[in-house]
Design an enzyme around this catalytic site. Structure first.
Site, PDB file in Angstrom:
ATOM      1  N   HIS A 175      68.493 105.571  -8.927  1.00  0.00           N
ATOM      2  CA  HIS A 175      69.067 105.446 -10.402  1.00  0.00           C
ATOM      3  C   HIS A 175      69.472 104.207 -10.537  1.00  0.00           C
ATOM      4  O   HIS A 175      70.085 103.520  -9.728  1.00  0.00           O
ATOM      5  CB  HIS A 175      70.047 106.460 -10.675  1.00  0.00           C
ATOM      6  N   GLY A 222      36.929 104.897 -28.228  1.00  0.00           N
ATOM      7  CA  GLY A 222      38.175 104.808 -27.955  1.00  0.00           C
ATOM      8  C   GLY A 222      38.470 105.122 -26.483  1.00  0.00           C
ATOM      9  O   GLY A 222      39.388 105.901 -26.448  1.00  0.00           O
ATOM     10  N   LEU A 249      40.429 100.277 -25.692  1.00  0.00           N
ATOM     11  CA  LEU A 249      41.938 100.497 -26.137  1.00  0.00           C
ATOM     12  C   LEU A 249      42.682  99.326 -25.732  1.00  0.00           C
ATOM     13  O   LEU A 249      43.737  98.754 -26.114  1.00  0.00           O
ATOM     14  CB  LEU A 249      42.740 101.653 -25.758  1.00  0.00           C
ATOM     15  N   GLU A 250      42.338  98.991 -24.282  1.00  0.00           N
ATOM     16  CA  GLU A 250      43.114  97.955 -23.482  1.00  0.00           C
ATOM     17  C   GLU A 250      42.966  96.651 -24.532  1.00  0.00           C
ATOM     18  O   GLU A 250      43.844  95.781 -24.518  1.00  0.00           O
ATOM     19  CB  GLU A 250      42.588  97.860 -22.095  1.00  0.00           C
ATOM     20  N   GLU A 277      35.987 106.221 -33.178  1.00  0.00           N
ATOM     21  CA  GLU A 277      35.506 107.228 -31.857  1.00  0.00           C
ATOM     22  C   GLU A 277      34.910 108.459 -32.255  1.00  0.00           C
ATOM     23  O   GLU A 277      35.280 109.070 -33.287  1.00  0.00           O
ATOM     24  CB  GLU A 277      36.718 107.468 -31.139  1.00  0.00           C
ATOM     25  N   LYS A 324      24.420  88.545  -6.380  1.00  0.00           N
ATOM     26  CA  LYS A 324      23.547  87.659  -7.326  1.00  0.00           C
ATOM     27  C   LYS A 324      24.185  86.550  -7.934  1.00  0.00           C
ATOM     28  O   LYS A 324      23.764  85.597  -8.355  1.00  0.00           O
ATOM     29  CB  LYS A 324      22.774  88.450  -8.240  1.00  0.00           C
ATOM     30  N   LEU A 349      31.875  85.957  -5.978  1.00  0.00           N
ATOM     31  CA  LEU A 349      32.127  87.407  -5.340  1.00  0.00           C
ATOM     32  C   LEU A 349      33.442  88.159  -6.150  1.00  0.00           C
ATOM     33  O   LEU A 349      33.964  87.728  -6.724  1.00  0.00           O
ATOM     34  CB  LEU A 349      32.585  87.404  -3.936  1.00  0.00           C
TER      35      LEU A 349
HETATM   36  C1  LIG Z   1      36.982  95.277 -19.142  1.00  0.00           C
HETATM   37  C2  LIG Z   1      37.152  96.156 -17.838  1.00  0.00           C
HETATM   38  C3  LIG Z   1      38.253  96.619 -17.292  1.00  0.00           C
HETATM   39  C4  LIG Z   1      38.111  97.441 -16.126  1.00  0.00           C
HETATM   40  N1  LIG Z   1      39.450  97.786 -15.780  1.00  0.00           N
HETATM   41  C5  LIG Z   1      39.527  98.692 -14.699  1.00  0.00           C
HETATM   42  C6  LIG Z   1      41.038  98.852 -14.195  1.00  0.00           C
HETATM   43  O1  LIG Z   1      41.957  98.289 -14.673  1.00  0.00           O
HETATM   44  N2  LIG Z   1      41.214  99.808 -12.943  1.00  0.00           N
HETATM   45  C7  LIG Z   1      39.876 100.179 -12.478  1.00  0.00           C
HETATM   46  O2  LIG Z   1      40.013 100.853 -11.404  1.00  0.00           O
HETATM   47  N3  LIG Z   1      38.713  99.879 -12.849  1.00  0.00           N
HETATM   48  C8  LIG Z   1      38.417  99.015 -14.122  1.00  0.00           C
HETATM   49  N4  LIG Z   1      37.314  98.886 -14.433  1.00  0.00           N
HETATM   50  C9  LIG Z   1      36.003  99.605 -13.949  1.00  0.00           C
HETATM   51  C10 LIG Z   1      35.915  98.611 -12.542  1.00  0.00           C
HETATM   52  O3  LIG Z   1      35.609  97.319 -12.872  1.00  0.00           O
HETATM   53  C11 LIG Z   1      34.479  99.073 -11.873  1.00  0.00           C
HETATM   54  O4  LIG Z   1      34.741 100.520 -11.741  1.00  0.00           O
HETATM   55  C12 LIG Z   1      34.222  98.506 -10.675  1.00  0.00           C
HETATM   56  O5  LIG Z   1      34.222  97.310 -10.739  1.00  0.00           O
HETATM   57  C13 LIG Z   1      33.110  99.024  -9.636  1.00  0.00           C
HETATM   58  O6  LIG Z   1      32.971  98.612  -8.619  1.00  0.00           O
HETATM   59  P1  LIG Z   1      31.609  98.358  -7.848  1.00  0.00           P
HETATM   60  O7  LIG Z   1      31.806  97.914  -6.672  1.00  0.00           O
HETATM   61  O8  LIG Z   1      30.877  99.656  -7.925  1.00  0.00           O
HETATM   62  O9  LIG Z   1      30.619  97.526  -8.826  1.00  0.00           O
HETATM   63  P2  LIG Z   1      30.912  96.112  -9.471  1.00  0.00           P
HETATM   64  O10 LIG Z   1      32.036  95.711  -9.596  1.00  0.00           O
HETATM   65  O11 LIG Z   1      30.071  96.310 -11.003  1.00  0.00           O
HETATM   66  O12 LIG Z   1      30.094  95.092  -8.548  1.00  0.00           O
HETATM   67  C14 LIG Z   1      28.621  95.149  -8.497  1.00  0.00           C
HETATM   68  C15 LIG Z   1      28.189  93.897  -8.232  1.00  0.00           C
HETATM   69  O13 LIG Z   1      26.816  93.934  -7.497  1.00  0.00           O
HETATM   70  C16 LIG Z   1      26.058  93.022  -8.059  1.00  0.00           C
HETATM   71  N5  LIG Z   1      24.636  93.098  -8.019  1.00  0.00           N
HETATM   72  C17 LIG Z   1      23.918  93.878  -8.796  1.00  0.00           C
HETATM   73  N6  LIG Z   1      22.562  94.274  -8.287  1.00  0.00           N
HETATM   74  C18 LIG Z   1      22.426  93.317  -7.443  1.00  0.00           C
HETATM   75  C19 LIG Z   1      21.484  92.872  -6.676  1.00  0.00           C
HETATM   76  N7  LIG Z   1      20.239  93.498  -6.775  1.00  0.00           N
HETATM   77  N8  LIG Z   1      21.617  91.851  -5.796  1.00  0.00           N
HETATM   78  C20 LIG Z   1      22.724  91.387  -5.581  1.00  0.00           C
HETATM   79  N9  LIG Z   1      23.699  91.482  -6.202  1.00  0.00           N
HETATM   80  C21 LIG Z   1      23.715  92.425  -7.421  1.00  0.00           C
HETATM   81  C22 LIG Z   1      26.744  92.357  -9.399  1.00  0.00           C
HETATM   82  O14 LIG Z   1      26.525  90.977  -9.540  1.00  0.00           O
HETATM   83  C23 LIG Z   1      28.187  92.690  -9.098  1.00  0.00           C
HETATM   84  O15 LIG Z   1      28.841  91.877  -8.743  1.00  0.00           O
HETATM   85  C24 LIG Z   1      37.038  97.669 -15.529  1.00  0.00           C
HETATM   86  C25 LIG Z   1      36.059  97.464 -16.216  1.00  0.00           C
HETATM   87  C26 LIG Z   1      36.035  96.821 -17.128  1.00  0.00           C
HETATM   88  C27 LIG Z   1      34.400  96.248 -17.627  1.00  0.00           C
END
Ligand SMILES: Cc1cc2nc3c(=O)[nH]c(=O)nc-3n(C[C@H](O)[C@H](O)[C@H](O)COP(=O)(O)OP(=O)(O)OC[C@H]3O[C@@H](n4cnc5c(N)ncnc54)[C@H](O)[C@@H]3O)c2cc1C
Length: 468
Positions: free
Chosen positions: A446, A183, A188-189, A205, A34, A38
């Site tokens: 090491h 928390g 935290l990050e 927390e 959406k 990407l």
């Molecule tokens: C601040 C922050 C830091 C993070 N840091 C880490 C990290 O360091 N390491 C880690 O492993 N995880 C991290 N995460 C978690 C990680 O971002 C998510 O677990 C991951 O993005 C999930 O992937 P996903 O493909 O399931 O969904 P998402 O990445 O959420 O992608 C879903 C996509 O679907 C699209 N979408 C939704 N509904 C529709 C629709 N009906 N039609 C078209 N498109 C749609 C959305 O717009 C989005 O682009 C972090 C999250 C946040 C918020």
């Protein structure tokens, strides 16, 4: 109308990786997103931008606090240009999301920009920003719509003073006092980023410890180190109310004894978790059921209640992690290709990218105790390593939990410099069902931080670490 073997809805790490694997396996694939970029939450407002800001703020902290120890003097002093720091973060995001565009083209995946909404189990409407609708036909669909930040019922996110991680990644000023509700990893990050940049940071927390899902010893050590860095912690505090004025936020919480306490700040970061996102998907039209937590319900094959529709990542059960979503994307693609893939959810590592970094895989001590599994534990402090002294990264330890009888490694928990990368050794060892002795007999270069893993394994094997 275009027809596909597979349509993927959502282009986060789950969706785009699923699409690539489907294309590699010879399926005609479409991906629907959406937003105009990407990469989903992870690339746009999650993993990547948060790590960019953690790195930038870490440089600032080094320059202001630690350069002098190394004999590096900056006569004019050091100052922050927050606008530039945020712009650099955005450039990193843009490069990374651009990389996904390239991968889609390279793999001949058709990208549809718009909201994907089921018409029925084999047809999806894609509604573009201008209201125009494309309909595509797909034999199979993978739902990868991810998650959105959640809040508490009485907190309205105004996204100016009461913010989520998304806004915290693009603030225009360093807060004077950022109050963080929650928390967990994200709080935290981002709390550490703004603390390094000069903000007063208070973490409130509900549970009796931070990063509650991880081994208790990691929670204790991280809280201790972050406290030294100046972050204030209020655990066992239940937030009950939040009020805002134009420039202030007041949070009320009940402390351990049930007495109300007030926290006044100029920003409140609400990081109480994320909710699965299915808005606009029209899942019912395809016969896809959600559970009572709003997650798309899936079986062991990640298949939904509609036989030709699968779901992966944050929108289903399990930890909300990018690499978990990726594994599931590959799993579904290979399942559709008739293969028999496998994911060991016990071996999906969890990481917190604060400094020191925290990382873990397998069972925690609490889980082993609860399951009645007899285990031995070996622990080794980073401060005993030459490498840690050279870089002055002395905090933290590696702890290895191994089965008392067989010596098989059951869990590895670490906090310290570069643990986010070090944990890969533990994952590899556990994938191959290594014993603690196996790890202890492998040569570790090491001086490196990895020596702490070998030493912890030695400690777990026969309590015979060499350097303590
Ligand atoms: C601040 C922050 C830091 C993070 N840091 C880490 C990290 O360091 N390491 C880690 O492993 N995880 C991290 N995460 C978690 C990680 O971002 C998510 O677990 C991951 O993005 C999930 O992937 P996903 O493909 O399931 O969904 P998402 O990445 O959420 O992608 C879903 C996509 O679907 C699209 N979408 C939704 N509904 C529709 C629709 N009906 N039609 C078209 N498109 C749609 C959305 O717009 C989005 O682009 C972090 C999250 C946040 C918020």
């Amino acid at each position: 109308m275009s027809t596909y073997d597979v349509a993927v809805i959502g282009s986060g790490p789950g969706g785009y990786v699923a699409a690539i694997r489907c294309a590699q396996l010879g399926m005609k694939t479409a991906i629907i997103e959406k937003y105009s970029t990407l990469g989903g939450t992870c690339l746009n407002v999650g993993c990547i931008p948060s790590k960019a800001l953690l790195d930038s703020s870490h440089h600032y902290e080094h320059a202001t606090k630690h350069f002098a120890d190394h004999g590096i003097e900056i006569p004019g002093g050091v100052k922050i240009n927050l606008e530039k720091m945020i712009a650099r973060k955005q450039a990193v995001v843009d490069q990374t999301t651009g990389g996904v565009d390239f991968l889609m083209k390279k793999n001949k995946i058709d990208v549809f920009e718009g909201v994907g909404s089921f018409k029925d189990a084999t047809h999806i409407n894609v509604t573009k920003a201008d209201g125009k609708v494309d309909t595509i036909e797909a034999k199979n669909t993978i739902i990868a719509t991810g998650s959105k930040p959640s809040t508490l019922p009485f907190i309205k996110l105004d996204k100016k003073r009461v913010i989520t991680s998304t806004e915290a990644l693009k603030l225009k000023e360093v807060p004077k006092h950022m109050v963080i509700i929650g928390g967990g990893v994200i709080g935290l990050e981002l709390g550490q980023v703004y603390r390094r940049l000069g903000a007063e940071v208070s973490v409130v927390e509900f549970m009796d410890r931070i990063i509650p899902g991880m081994d208790k010893s990691l929670s204790r050590e991280l809280q201790k180190v972050m406290k030294k860095q100046g972050v204030k912690f209020y655990t066992s505090h239940k937030v009950t109310a939040l009020k805002t004025t134009a420039k202030t936020v007041t949070i009320t919480a009940d402390d351990k004894k049930g007495n109300p306490v007030e926290f006044k700040g100029d920003y409140c970061l609400v990081s109480v978790g994320r909710r699965p996102y299915t808005d606009g998907l029209n899942a019912e039209a395809a016969g896809v059921k959600l559970n009572d937590r709003g997650q798309v319900e899936v079986n062991d094959h990640l298949q939904t209640s509609a036989a030709n529709i699968y779901a992966i990542g944050d929108v289903i059960k399990g930890t909300m992690l990018a690499h978990k979503a990726e594994e599931e994307g590959v799993f579904v693609a290979e399942t559709l290709a008739g293969q028999k893939p496998h994911i060991d959810y016990n071996l999906i590592p969890g990481v917190v990218y604060t400094w020191p970094e925290v990382a873990a895989v397998g069972k925690t001590e609490e889980e082993l105790k609860e399951a009645g599994i007899k285990y031995k534990s070996g622990q080794f402090p980073f401060r005993a390593l030459g490498r840690a002294r050279a870089s002055a990264d002395l905090d933290g330890f590696v702890k290895i939990l191994a089965d008392e009888t067989t010596d098989e490694v059951l869990g590895v928990h670490m906090i310290g410099a570069r643990c986010a990368d070090l944990i890969a050794e533990a994952v590899t060892a556990m994938e191959f069902r290594a014993s603690a002795e196996d790890i202890s007999r492998m040569s570790h270069a090491h001086p490196t931080f990895t020596e702490a893993i070998k030493e912890a394994a030695l400690a777990a094997t026969e309590n015979r670490a060499l350097h303590v």
